[in-house]
Design an enzyme around this catalytic site. Sequence first.
Site, PDB file in Angstrom:
ATOM      1  N   HIS A 146    -113.573 -22.505 -10.912  1.00  0.00           N
ATOM      2  CA  HIS A 146    -114.868 -22.340 -11.597  1.00  0.00           C
ATOM      3  C   HIS A 146    -115.431 -23.617 -12.217  1.00  0.00           C
ATOM      4  O   HIS A 146    -115.533 -23.737 -13.429  1.00  0.00           O
ATOM      5  CB  HIS A 146    -114.827 -21.211 -12.631  1.00  0.00           C
ATOM      6  CG  HIS A 146    -113.582 -21.110 -13.474  1.00  0.00           C
ATOM      7  ND1 HIS A 146    -112.924 -22.198 -14.000  1.00  0.00           N
ATOM      8  CD2 HIS A 146    -112.879 -20.029 -13.886  1.00  0.00           C
ATOM      9  CE1 HIS A 146    -111.882 -21.783 -14.690  1.00  0.00           C
ATOM     10  NE2 HIS A 146    -111.823 -20.479 -14.628  1.00  0.00           N
ATOM     11  N   ASP A 158    -113.784 -14.806 -10.302  1.00  0.00           N
ATOM     12  CA  ASP A 158    -113.197 -14.825 -11.650  1.00  0.00           C
ATOM     13  C   ASP A 158    -113.384 -13.464 -12.324  1.00  0.00           C
ATOM     14  O   ASP A 158    -113.685 -13.391 -13.519  1.00  0.00           O
ATOM     15  CB  ASP A 158    -113.773 -15.956 -12.506  1.00  0.00           C
ATOM     16  CG  ASP A 158    -112.954 -16.194 -13.766  1.00  0.00           C
ATOM     17  OD1 ASP A 158    -111.848 -15.657 -13.871  1.00  0.00           O
ATOM     18  OD2 ASP A 158    -113.448 -16.909 -14.663  1.00  0.00           O
ATOM     19  N   HIS A 212    -108.706 -11.255 -12.148  1.00  0.00           N
ATOM     20  CA  HIS A 212    -107.757 -10.864 -13.211  1.00  0.00           C
ATOM     21  C   HIS A 212    -107.723  -9.339 -13.222  1.00  0.00           C
ATOM     22  O   HIS A 212    -108.717  -8.714 -13.594  1.00  0.00           O
ATOM     23  CB  HIS A 212    -108.234 -11.359 -14.575  1.00  0.00           C
ATOM     24  CG  HIS A 212    -108.455 -12.842 -14.663  1.00  0.00           C
ATOM     25  ND1 HIS A 212    -107.515 -13.712 -15.188  1.00  0.00           N
ATOM     26  CD2 HIS A 212    -109.501 -13.619 -14.294  1.00  0.00           C
ATOM     27  CE1 HIS A 212    -107.981 -14.949 -15.147  1.00  0.00           C
ATOM     28  NE2 HIS A 212    -109.191 -14.923 -14.607  1.00  0.00           N
ATOM     29  N   PHE A 213    -106.594  -8.756 -12.798  1.00  0.00           N
ATOM     30  CA  PHE A 213    -106.529  -7.289 -12.701  1.00  0.00           C
ATOM     31  C   PHE A 213    -105.706  -6.637 -13.831  1.00  0.00           C
ATOM     32  O   PHE A 213    -105.514  -5.427 -13.849  1.00  0.00           O
ATOM     33  CB  PHE A 213    -106.029  -6.852 -11.326  1.00  0.00           C
ATOM     34  CG  PHE A 213    -107.076  -6.937 -10.231  1.00  0.00           C
ATOM     35  CD1 PHE A 213    -108.425  -7.129 -10.524  1.00  0.00           C
ATOM     36  CD2 PHE A 213    -106.724  -6.821  -8.901  1.00  0.00           C
ATOM     37  CE1 PHE A 213    -109.392  -7.215  -9.521  1.00  0.00           C
ATOM     38  CE2 PHE A 213    -107.677  -6.895  -7.885  1.00  0.00           C
ATOM     39  CZ  PHE A 213    -109.005  -7.091  -8.194  1.00  0.00           C
ATOM     40  N   ARG A 214    -105.187  -7.457 -14.754  1.00  0.00           N
ATOM     41  CA  ARG A 214    -104.725  -6.959 -16.068  1.00  0.00           C
ATOM     42  C   ARG A 214    -103.455  -6.128 -16.083  1.00  0.00           C
ATOM     43  O   ARG A 214    -103.088  -5.629 -17.154  1.00  0.00           O
ATOM     44  CB  ARG A 214    -105.834  -6.139 -16.750  1.00  0.00           C
ATOM     45  CG  ARG A 214    -107.216  -6.777 -16.791  1.00  0.00           C
ATOM     46  CD  ARG A 214    -107.207  -8.099 -17.472  1.00  0.00           C
ATOM     47  NE  ARG A 214    -108.547  -8.588 -17.780  1.00  0.00           N
ATOM     48  CZ  ARG A 214    -108.807  -9.834 -18.113  1.00  0.00           C
ATOM     49  NH1 ARG A 214    -107.834 -10.739 -18.181  1.00  0.00           N
ATOM     50  NH2 ARG A 214    -110.028 -10.218 -18.384  1.00  0.00           N
ATOM     51  N   HIS A 242    -113.294  -6.822 -19.351  1.00  0.00           N
ATOM     52  CA  HIS A 242    -112.965  -6.433 -20.729  1.00  0.00           C
ATOM     53  C   HIS A 242    -113.781  -5.176 -21.017  1.00  0.00           C
ATOM     54  O   HIS A 242    -114.878  -5.010 -20.452  1.00  0.00           O
ATOM     55  CB  HIS A 242    -113.365  -7.529 -21.719  1.00  0.00           C
ATOM     56  CG  HIS A 242    -112.656  -8.839 -21.520  1.00  0.00           C
ATOM     57  ND1 HIS A 242    -111.338  -9.032 -21.863  1.00  0.00           N
ATOM     58  CD2 HIS A 242    -113.080 -10.010 -20.989  1.00  0.00           C
ATOM     59  CE1 HIS A 242    -110.983 -10.279 -21.569  1.00  0.00           C
ATOM     60  NE2 HIS A 242    -112.016 -10.896 -21.027  1.00  0.00           N
ATOM     61  N   LYS A 302    -100.741 -21.395 -11.067  1.00  0.00           N
ATOM     62  CA  LYS A 302    -101.985 -21.518 -11.837  1.00  0.00           C
ATOM     63  C   LYS A 302    -101.668 -22.227 -13.146  1.00  0.00           C
ATOM     64  O   LYS A 302    -100.725 -21.869 -13.847  1.00  0.00           O
ATOM     65  CB  LYS A 302    -102.550 -20.122 -12.130  1.00  0.00           C
ATOM     66  CG  LYS A 302    -103.567 -20.037 -13.276  1.00  0.00           C
ATOM     67  CD  LYS A 302    -104.952 -20.503 -12.860  1.00  0.00           C
ATOM     68  CE  LYS A 302    -105.967 -20.410 -13.986  1.00  0.00           C
ATOM     69  NZ  LYS A 302    -106.536 -19.083 -14.191  1.00  0.00           N
ATOM     70  N   HIS A 330    -107.395 -24.263 -14.350  1.00  0.00           N
ATOM     71  CA  HIS A 330    -108.504 -24.021 -15.283  1.00  0.00           C
ATOM     72  C   HIS A 330    -108.645 -25.303 -16.096  1.00  0.00           C
ATOM     73  O   HIS A 330    -107.796 -25.605 -16.939  1.00  0.00           O
ATOM     74  CB  HIS A 330    -108.171 -22.828 -16.190  1.00  0.00           C
ATOM     75  CG  HIS A 330    -109.246 -22.497 -17.165  1.00  0.00           C
ATOM     76  ND1 HIS A 330    -109.875 -21.275 -17.201  1.00  0.00           N
ATOM     77  CD2 HIS A 330    -109.823 -23.223 -18.145  1.00  0.00           C
ATOM     78  CE1 HIS A 330    -110.789 -21.264 -18.169  1.00  0.00           C
ATOM     79  NE2 HIS A 330    -110.764 -22.450 -18.759  1.00  0.00           N
ATOM     80  N   ASN A 386    -102.382 -14.251 -16.194  1.00  0.00           N
ATOM     81  CA  ASN A 386    -102.480 -14.042 -17.645  1.00  0.00           C
ATOM     82  C   ASN A 386    -102.491 -12.558 -18.012  1.00  0.00           C
ATOM     83  O   ASN A 386    -103.376 -12.063 -18.696  1.00  0.00           O
ATOM     84  CB  ASN A 386    -103.715 -14.755 -18.218  1.00  0.00           C
ATOM     85  CG  ASN A 386    -105.019 -14.361 -17.553  1.00  0.00           C
ATOM     86  OD1 ASN A 386    -105.032 -13.927 -16.406  1.00  0.00           O
ATOM     87  ND2 ASN A 386    -106.110 -14.484 -18.273  1.00  0.00           N
TER      88      ASN A 386
HETATM   89  O1  DOR Z   1    -113.735 -16.101 -19.099  1.00  0.00           O
HETATM   90  C1  DOR Z   1    -112.586 -16.073 -18.709  1.00  0.00           C
HETATM   91  N1  DOR Z   1    -111.870 -14.933 -18.755  1.00  0.00           N
HETATM   92  N2  DOR Z   1    -112.018 -17.181 -18.251  1.00  0.00           N
HETATM   93  C2  DOR Z   1    -110.691 -17.248 -17.988  1.00  0.00           C
HETATM   94  O2  DOR Z   1    -110.223 -18.301 -17.628  1.00  0.00           O
HETATM   95  C3  DOR Z   1    -109.838 -16.069 -18.214  1.00  0.00           C
HETATM   96  C4  DOR Z   1    -110.616 -14.834 -18.097  1.00  0.00           C
HETATM   97  C5  DOR Z   1    -109.867 -13.608 -18.565  1.00  0.00           C
HETATM   98  O3  DOR Z   1    -108.718 -13.437 -18.154  1.00  0.00           O
HETATM   99  O4  DOR Z   1    -110.427 -12.832 -19.325  1.00  0.00           O
END
Ligand code: DOR
Length: 439
Positions: A231, A302, A60-62, A306, A145, A177, A92
């Site tokens: 996962h 994964d 996840h590179f945001r 954050h 996904k 997921h 996401n």
């Molecule tokens: O812990 C998680 N964080 N699981 C996920 O499925 C999404 C991910 C996130 O994007 O932070």
Amino acid sequence: MDLILKNGTCVTPGGIDVLDIGVRNGHIAALGAVDAAAAPEVIDCRGLHVLPGVIDTQVHFREPGLEHKEDLATGTAAAAMGGVTAVFEMPNTKPATTTTEALADKCRRAKGRVWVDVAFFVGAAADNVADLPELERLPGCSGVKLFMGSSTGDLLVADDATIARVLASGSRRVAVHAEDERRLNERFTIVEGGADPAMHPEWRDVETALAATRRLLALARGVKRRVHVLHVTTAEELPLLARNRDLATMEVTPQHLTLAAPECYERLDTYAQMNPPIRDARHREALWAAVADGLVDCIGSDHAPHTREEKNRPYPASPSGMPGVQTLVPVMLNHVAEGRLSLERFVDLTSAGPARIFGIAGAGRIALGYPASLTVVDLKHRQMITNLGMVSRCGWTPFDGLTVTGWPVMTVIRGRVVMREGTLLGDPAGEAVRFLECL
Ligand code: DOR
């Protein structure tokens, strides 16, 4: 030749052998004994192991929208530093990647800014089901996904009828997921208003994962769609997955193979919080048995960064997820050093496996004519993983303080050395990963 990697111990489909690799136009053009005079650049790899490039199929590179946590440049820099040559990025973001425009925007943003090759997943949503067959075939797309349970962001398809429609729309493998949304909601009272993060695997319990995987496999069977369960965390899902090998592949993460409750929550608090959760050692050992007996198809990090500020919020207001793209290789090589898996199995899980699962064009092996995307590792090198060494914007790792044996020392992408001994080299010239079904 443009480049020769000399005398590396290469992991090839035929075995592990000391070989020279000659590279021309980004591809492996010679394998065996190659005259050093044949190229302007020769890199001595004596004593090092040369592996087919490690592909991390879940990061996840945001970007766009959450760049305060990470962006495509910082995330792919972390990948290159960690010996990863390609990543599949999750949808996401903000906005979520659910439309042609959103996917095109990510591809545009990647151009000239990514250090490794990339592909992007498109998110399934109730309102884009009809578009999925077209979306999943667009250049730069790794497939669809599906979030069956809520995690970070608002992508969610929770009901059987819509999941079945998603699975019936398109033909490539769908990455899922698998946590049961209804059970997640019913059990939220366990942690609502504040709880110890060690309660995370109680809230999101075994049955939450098992029920979703069971539903998913039945629905996939109904429409004969291939699925990839991301996962996997429970011992209980494994026999179910073993009975569905024709349709389903599965991923485990380095953190679920390395950390265990309750210790990880005592030590890392909310920094150990992710979805699905880190569980107790019984599950961790079952996942290792699944690695050993061939049930696990790939390792994905994964990578879910954050900020510390966000992670420091009191549970359960703290977000779920931990970074991992830079530590996947060293953490797993340490398991190799400690005898938990062979180097060949490592290559199967991190390169050949991803290529097989997703039908990547020209990846997963060191062989003549294949792209020269390579991960060079020093299996003897001992180094401590530290927060300071992380180039992810979030600046921390759950493995801070862990001294590992085995370290990525060079990342080669289509014949270009982009990382050598902890330094990024050249320009960020990653390209879109290509897939057999979409050539
Ligand atoms: O812990 C998680 N964080 N699981 C996920 O499925 C999404 C991910 C996130 O994007 O932070």
